[in-house]
Design an enzyme around this catalytic site. Sequence first.
Site, PDB file in Angstrom:
ATOM      1  N   ASP A  13       2.919 -28.728 -48.713  1.00 28.54           N
ATOM      2  CA  ASP A  13       2.145 -29.957 -48.881  1.00 28.54           C
ATOM      3  C   ASP A  13       2.706 -31.123 -48.064  1.00 28.54           C
ATOM      4  O   ASP A  13       2.624 -32.286 -48.474  1.00 28.54           O
ATOM      5  CB  ASP A  13       2.057 -30.347 -50.370  1.00 28.54           C
ATOM      6  CG  ASP A  13       1.488 -29.212 -51.199  1.00 28.54           C
ATOM      7  OD1 ASP A  13       0.572 -28.538 -50.699  1.00 28.54           O
ATOM      8  OD2 ASP A  13       1.970 -28.998 -52.326  1.00 28.54           O
ATOM      9  N   LYS A  16       0.326 -30.385 -43.390  1.00 23.10           N
ATOM     10  CA  LYS A  16       0.052 -29.440 -42.281  1.00 23.10           C
ATOM     11  C   LYS A  16      -1.411 -29.511 -41.856  1.00 23.10           C
ATOM     12  O   LYS A  16      -1.730 -29.432 -40.671  1.00 23.10           O
ATOM     13  CB  LYS A  16       0.419 -28.004 -42.700  1.00 23.10           C
ATOM     14  CG  LYS A  16       1.909 -27.824 -42.993  1.00 23.10           C
ATOM     15  CD  LYS A  16       2.216 -26.452 -43.530  1.00 23.10           C
ATOM     16  CE  LYS A  16       1.680 -26.188 -44.909  1.00 23.10           C
ATOM     17  NZ  LYS A  16       2.314 -26.974 -45.985  1.00 23.10           N
ATOM     18  N   HIS A  41      -4.998 -27.433 -47.795  1.00 22.94           N
ATOM     19  CA  HIS A  41      -4.735 -28.338 -46.666  1.00 22.94           C
ATOM     20  C   HIS A  41      -5.817 -29.400 -46.626  1.00 22.94           C
ATOM     21  O   HIS A  41      -6.978 -29.105 -46.357  1.00 22.94           O
ATOM     22  CB  HIS A  41      -4.682 -27.544 -45.354  1.00 22.94           C
ATOM     23  CG  HIS A  41      -3.529 -26.577 -45.298  1.00 22.94           C
ATOM     24  ND1 HIS A  41      -3.232 -25.814 -44.201  1.00 22.94           N
ATOM     25  CD2 HIS A  41      -2.581 -26.273 -46.218  1.00 22.94           C
ATOM     26  CE1 HIS A  41      -2.157 -25.082 -44.445  1.00 22.94           C
ATOM     27  NE2 HIS A  41      -1.747 -25.336 -45.664  1.00 22.94           N
ATOM     28  N   GLN A 224       2.131 -22.891 -46.737  1.00 26.86           N
ATOM     29  CA  GLN A 224       3.386 -22.972 -47.489  1.00 26.86           C
ATOM     30  C   GLN A 224       4.470 -23.589 -46.600  1.00 26.86           C
ATOM     31  O   GLN A 224       4.140 -24.432 -45.785  1.00 26.86           O
ATOM     32  CB  GLN A 224       3.800 -21.596 -48.056  1.00 26.86           C
ATOM     33  CG  GLN A 224       2.879 -21.101 -49.149  1.00 26.86           C
ATOM     34  CD  GLN A 224       1.594 -20.501 -48.642  1.00 26.86           C
ATOM     35  OE1 GLN A 224       1.608 -19.622 -47.812  1.00 26.86           O
ATOM     36  NE2 GLN A 224       0.476 -20.971 -49.125  1.00 26.86           N
TER      37      GLN A 224
HETATM   38  P1  GDP Z   1      -0.551 -29.392 -46.564  1.00 27.67           P
HETATM   39  O1  GDP Z   1      -0.648 -28.355 -47.616  1.00 27.67           O
HETATM   40  O2  GDP Z   1       0.763 -29.372 -45.857  1.00 27.67           O
HETATM   41  O3  GDP Z   1      -1.711 -29.403 -45.600  1.00 27.67           O
HETATM   42  O4  GDP Z   1      -0.607 -30.801 -47.337  1.00 27.67           O
HETATM   43  P2  GDP Z   1      -1.661 -31.201 -48.485  1.00 27.67           P
HETATM   44  O5  GDP Z   1      -2.964 -31.481 -47.832  1.00 27.67           O
HETATM   45  O6  GDP Z   1      -1.622 -30.240 -49.608  1.00 27.67           O
HETATM   46  O7  GDP Z   1      -0.958 -32.503 -49.048  1.00 27.67           O
HETATM   47  C1  GDP Z   1      -0.697 -33.603 -48.232  1.00 27.67           C
HETATM   48  C2  GDP Z   1      -1.442 -34.800 -48.821  1.00 27.67           C
HETATM   49  O8  GDP Z   1      -0.969 -35.988 -48.247  1.00 27.67           O
HETATM   50  C3  GDP Z   1      -2.946 -34.778 -48.554  1.00 27.67           C
HETATM   51  O9  GDP Z   1      -3.595 -35.347 -49.639  1.00 27.67           O
HETATM   52  C4  GDP Z   1      -3.083 -35.632 -47.309  1.00 27.67           C
HETATM   53  O10 GDP Z   1      -4.357 -36.269 -47.220  1.00 27.67           O
HETATM   54  C5  GDP Z   1      -2.007 -36.661 -47.551  1.00 27.67           C
HETATM   55  N1  GDP Z   1      -1.370 -37.202 -46.350  1.00 27.67           N
HETATM   56  C6  GDP Z   1      -1.039 -36.543 -45.200  1.00 27.67           C
HETATM   57  N2  GDP Z   1      -0.349 -37.370 -44.378  1.00 27.67           N
HETATM   58  C7  GDP Z   1      -0.239 -38.552 -45.025  1.00 27.67           C
HETATM   59  C8  GDP Z   1       0.403 -39.798 -44.711  1.00 27.67           C
HETATM   60  O11 GDP Z   1       1.018 -39.974 -43.666  1.00 27.67           O
HETATM   61  N3  GDP Z   1       0.315 -40.784 -45.676  1.00 27.67           N
HETATM   62  C9  GDP Z   1      -0.350 -40.611 -46.855  1.00 27.67           C
HETATM   63  N4  GDP Z   1      -0.376 -41.624 -47.728  1.00 27.67           N
HETATM   64  N5  GDP Z   1      -0.950 -39.457 -47.172  1.00 27.67           N
HETATM   65  C10 GDP Z   1      -0.883 -38.449 -46.279  1.00 27.67           C
HETATM   66  P1  IMO Z   2       0.398 -25.393 -48.779  1.00 28.35           P
HETATM   67  O1  IMO Z   2       0.006 -24.523 -47.608  1.00 28.35           O
HETATM   68  C1  IMO Z   2       2.960 -25.918 -52.243  1.00 28.35           C
HETATM   69  C2  IMO Z   2       4.122 -22.293 -54.404  1.00 28.35           C
HETATM   70  C3  IMO Z   2       3.606 -22.119 -55.817  1.00 28.35           C
HETATM   71  C4  IMO Z   2       4.749 -21.338 -56.431  1.00 28.35           C
HETATM   72  C5  IMO Z   2       5.180 -20.421 -55.291  1.00 28.35           C
HETATM   73  C6  IMO Z   2       4.584 -19.020 -55.364  1.00 28.35           C
HETATM   74  O2  IMO Z   2      -0.720 -26.204 -49.322  1.00 28.35           O
HETATM   75  O3  IMO Z   2       1.628 -26.173 -48.460  1.00 28.35           O
HETATM   76  P2  IMO Z   2       2.162 -18.052 -54.847  1.00 28.35           P
HETATM   77  O4  IMO Z   2       0.832 -18.333 -55.491  1.00 28.35           O
HETATM   78  O5  IMO Z   2       2.200 -18.305 -53.381  1.00 28.35           O
HETATM   79  O6  IMO Z   2       2.676 -16.673 -55.203  1.00 28.35           O
HETATM   80  O7  IMO Z   2       3.180 -19.089 -55.562  1.00 28.35           O
HETATM   81  O8  IMO Z   2       4.747 -21.050 -54.100  1.00 28.35           O
HETATM   82  N1  IMO Z   2       3.083 -22.529 -53.380  1.00 28.35           N
HETATM   83  C7  IMO Z   2       2.848 -23.707 -52.808  1.00 28.35           C
HETATM   84  N2  IMO Z   2       3.401 -24.927 -53.041  1.00 28.35           N
HETATM   85  N3  IMO Z   2       2.054 -25.771 -51.264  1.00 28.35           N
HETATM   86  C8  IMO Z   2       1.524 -24.557 -50.996  1.00 28.35           C
HETATM   87  O9  IMO Z   2       0.720 -24.330 -49.943  1.00 28.35           O
HETATM   88  C9  IMO Z   2       1.881 -23.462 -51.812  1.00 28.35           C
HETATM   89  N4  IMO Z   2       1.529 -22.162 -51.863  1.00 28.35           N
HETATM   90  C10 IMO Z   2       2.281 -21.606 -52.812  1.00 28.35           C
HETATM   91  O10 IMO Z   2       3.430 -23.378 -56.444  1.00 28.35           O
HETATM   92  O11 IMO Z   2       5.836 -22.195 -56.717  1.00 28.35           O
HETATM   93 MG    MG Z   3      -1.126 -28.179 -49.658  1.00 30.17          MG
END
Ligand code: GDP
Ligand code: IMO
Ligand code: MG
Length: 427
Positions: A13, A16, A41, A224
Site C-alpha cells: 500500500d 504502487k 491499487h 504487495q
Molecule cells: P498500492 O497498493 O501500493 O497501490 O497502494 P494503495 O492504493 O493500496 O494505497 C495507497 C493510498 O494512498 C491510496 O489511497 C492512494 O490514493 C493514496 N496515495 C498515494 N500517494 C499518495 C500521496 O502522495 N499522498 C496522499 N495523501 N495519498 C496518496
Molecule cells: P497491495 O498490492 C497490504 C497482506 C495481508 C496479510 C498477508 C497475507 O495493495 O500493496 P494474503 O491474502 O496475500 O495471503 O495475505 O499479506 N497483504 C497485503 N497487505 N497490501 C497488499 O497488497 C497486500 N496483499 C496481501 O494483509 O497480512
Molecule cells: Mg494496496
Amino acid sequence: MPTTVVVGTQWGDEGKGKLTDLLAKEMDVVVRYQGGHNAGHRIVVEGEAFALQLIPSGILYPTVTPVIGNGVVVDPGVLLNEIDVLEAKGVDTSKLMVSGNAHLIMPYHQELDRVSERYLGKNALGTTKRGIGPAYADKATRVGLRVQDLLDEKIFRQKLEIALVEKNALLSRVYNRLPMDVDAIAATYLGIYAPRIAPMIADTVGFLHDAVAGGRNILMEGAQATFLDLDHGTYPFVTSSNPVAGGAATGSGLGPRDLNRIVGIAKAYITRVGAGPFPTELTDALGDLLVDRGHEYGTNTGRRRRCGWFDAVMARQAVRLNSLTEIALTKLDVLDTLPVIRVCVGYEADGVRYDFPPYHQSVLHKVTPIYEDLPGWETDLTQFTSMDQLPTAAKDYVAFLENQIGVPIRLVGVGPGREQFVDFSQS
Ligand code: GDP
Ligand code: IMO
Ligand code: MG
C-alpha cells in the site's frame, strides 16, 4: 527506454497503483507479475477513484497493453467483474492479455483460506481471505489448474476431479464444510467465465520478448511488497508469492538482464495490514492520527492499517533485495501537521546494533528502534508542484531519508491525485 519495475519496499500500500499510473503514460506495456486480487491499487484521476485488484494500473491509458503475467493467480470471476466496472466507467479493456500459464483461483481455495485462518485462531496471519495462499500452494504441489485449462473442457474437468478428491476430504473431514461439486464449478468456470476469458489468453512470454526486441517501453507493476515476500519477508506473516524485483522475471518470463530500472516505492512513514512484527509501530494517538490523515484503510478489504515511523533499516534491505536504482516516496503530505518526525535509523537488541534486519525472526521481534528526530514543516504540501516551493524542513526530511537509504529519491508524493508528485530528480 529500459524495462522498469515498480516494487513496494515496505509491507504494501505504498502507492504502487498511483506511481504505475504516472509512469504508464510513457509505457507501451504494463505487466502484473505476481499476487492476485489480494492487491488493491488505488488511482485518483481528476477526482475519480479507480481501485484495481488484478488488472495492471496502466489500463487507464488507451495506448498501453496491460498484461497479466504467468506469476499471477487469477480469480476469473473477479477479473470479469473488474473489467465490467472499468468498462462502465468508459475505460477500454479490449487490449488486456492474460498468460495461459497463470494459475486459477478456484472456489475451494477461497474457502480453505477462510477456514484455515479460523483454525489458526490467535495465530491467524490476517490474510485477505482471497484464496491466494491455497492457490499458490496447489501451484507448488502441482495440482493447480491454469488459465489455459479453461480452453479445454476435458482437461479442465479431469484436473478438477483429481483436485476435488483431496480438497473435499479436507473440507468435509477436517474443516466440517460441505464438499464441492465438479459439475457446479465446471458450469461456472467453463460455461460463464471461459467464453469471455478465452480471447484474452495469450503467449505473454513471446509477446513481452518481442516488445523488448522492438524497443518498446515496459513497466512491471509489483503487488504487495518486499517484506511480504515469501522468501524475504517477515515469514510466516507474508504473502505466498515473490513481490521482489526478481519475481518480475519469473512472473513474466523476461530474463533478469531485461530488467534495468528498478523503482522502489516507500511511504514517508510505514503501514502494515494483518499480523506480524512491526518494530516502529505506533499504537498511540500518533498512530491514530496517521490512520486518519493517511486514510489508512485497505483499498479492498477496508481493514485498518497499522501505522509507524519510517524504517530506514528495512529500506536499506529493500535496496539490496531489489537492486533498487531509485526511490519514489509517497504520502509526505500526511506528515504535514507534525512538529517532530522520527526516523528509525537502526535497531538495537541485547546490546547489538543492526543496520540491516537481523536474519533471526526472534531477534526481530525484540529489537528496539534507534530514532533520530527531525523538525516537521507544519505546512500544507498538497498544492505544491515543484521542489523549490517545498519548505526547507520537508526537503531536509527527504534528503535525510535519501542519505539513510543510499539511493536517490526522484519523486515525492504530496497527495493522492495523478498530478500530485513533486520531481526531485534534479536535487
Ligand atoms: P498500492 O497498493 O501500493 O497501490 O497502494 P494503495 O492504493 O493500496 O494505497 C495507497 C493510498 O494512498 C491510496 O489511497 C492512494 O490514493 C493514496 N496515495 C498515494 N500517494 C499518495 C500521496 O502522495 N499522498 C496522499 N495523501 N495519498 C496518496
Ligand atoms: P497491495 O498490492 C497490504 C497482506 C495481508 C496479510 C498477508 C497475507 O495493495 O500493496 P494474503 O491474502 O496475500 O495471503 O495475505 O499479506 N497483504 C497485503 N497487505 N497490501 C497488499 O497488497 C497486500 N496483499 C496481501 O494483509 O497480512
Ligand atoms: Mg494496496
